[in-house]
Design a protein around this motif. Structure first.
Motif: not given
Length: 127
Positions: A70-76
Motif C-alpha cells: 500500500d504505497g510504501e507500506h507492506i501490509v501483513l
C-alpha cells in the motif's frame, strides 16, 4: 514461508517477492544475493517498533491472511497470536509466525489484524 523473488528494488539488497499470501518487498539479509525468478524458503522480521491501534489494527476475518503493498507500506494480515509483557508479539500468517515488537493499549489475542510497516527484513531458511 516459500517466496519467489520477482525483481530487485532500488535500495541495497531490496527485493520484491511473491508468495501464496500475496506480494511485497523487503531487504534480503542472506549471504548470497537473491536473484529474480528464484524460489526461496524465508523468514520475515519486522525491525521497527509498532504501535497498537496505529500500525496494528483489527481486520475483518473474511479478509484472510495476506501480504500486500500500500504505497510504501507492506501490509501483513493475519492472526495476532501473542503479545508478551515486554511487547514482543507474534503474527500468524497461515502456518508461519512473524515476530515483532509493539507498544500501546492492549489488543485482544486470537483476532485478525492488519499490520502496516515500512521495513521488512527477509532471512533465508536453510532446510
Amino acid at each position: 514461508m516459500k517466496i519467489t523473488i520477482v525483481s530487485k528494488g532500488i535500495r541495497t539488497n531490496e527485493v520484491y517477492f511473491s508468495s501464496d499470501f500475496g506480494e511485497g518487498k523487503g531487504i534480503w539479509c542472506g549471504g548470497a544475493p537473491a536473484l529474480p525468478g528464484e524460489g526461496r524458503e524465508a523468514e520475515f522480521e519486522l525491525p521497527a517498533l509498532l504501535m497498537r491501534w496505529v500500525d496494528i489494527m483489527p481486520a475483518p476475518a473474511a479478509d484472510g491472511s495476506g501480504i500486500r503493498m500500500d504505497g510504501e507500506h507492506i501490509v501483513l494480515t493475519g492472526i495476532l497470536e501473542n503479545i508478551e509483557e515486554d511487547g514482543t508479539a507474534c503474527l500468524k500468517l497461515g502456518s508461519n509466525l512473524i515476530m515483532f515488537e509493539c507498544l500501546g493499549e492492549p489488543m485482544a489475542l486470537g483476532g485478525q489484524v492488519e499490520l502496516r510497516t515500512r521495513e521488512l527484513m527477509i532471512y533465508p531458511v536453510n532446510l
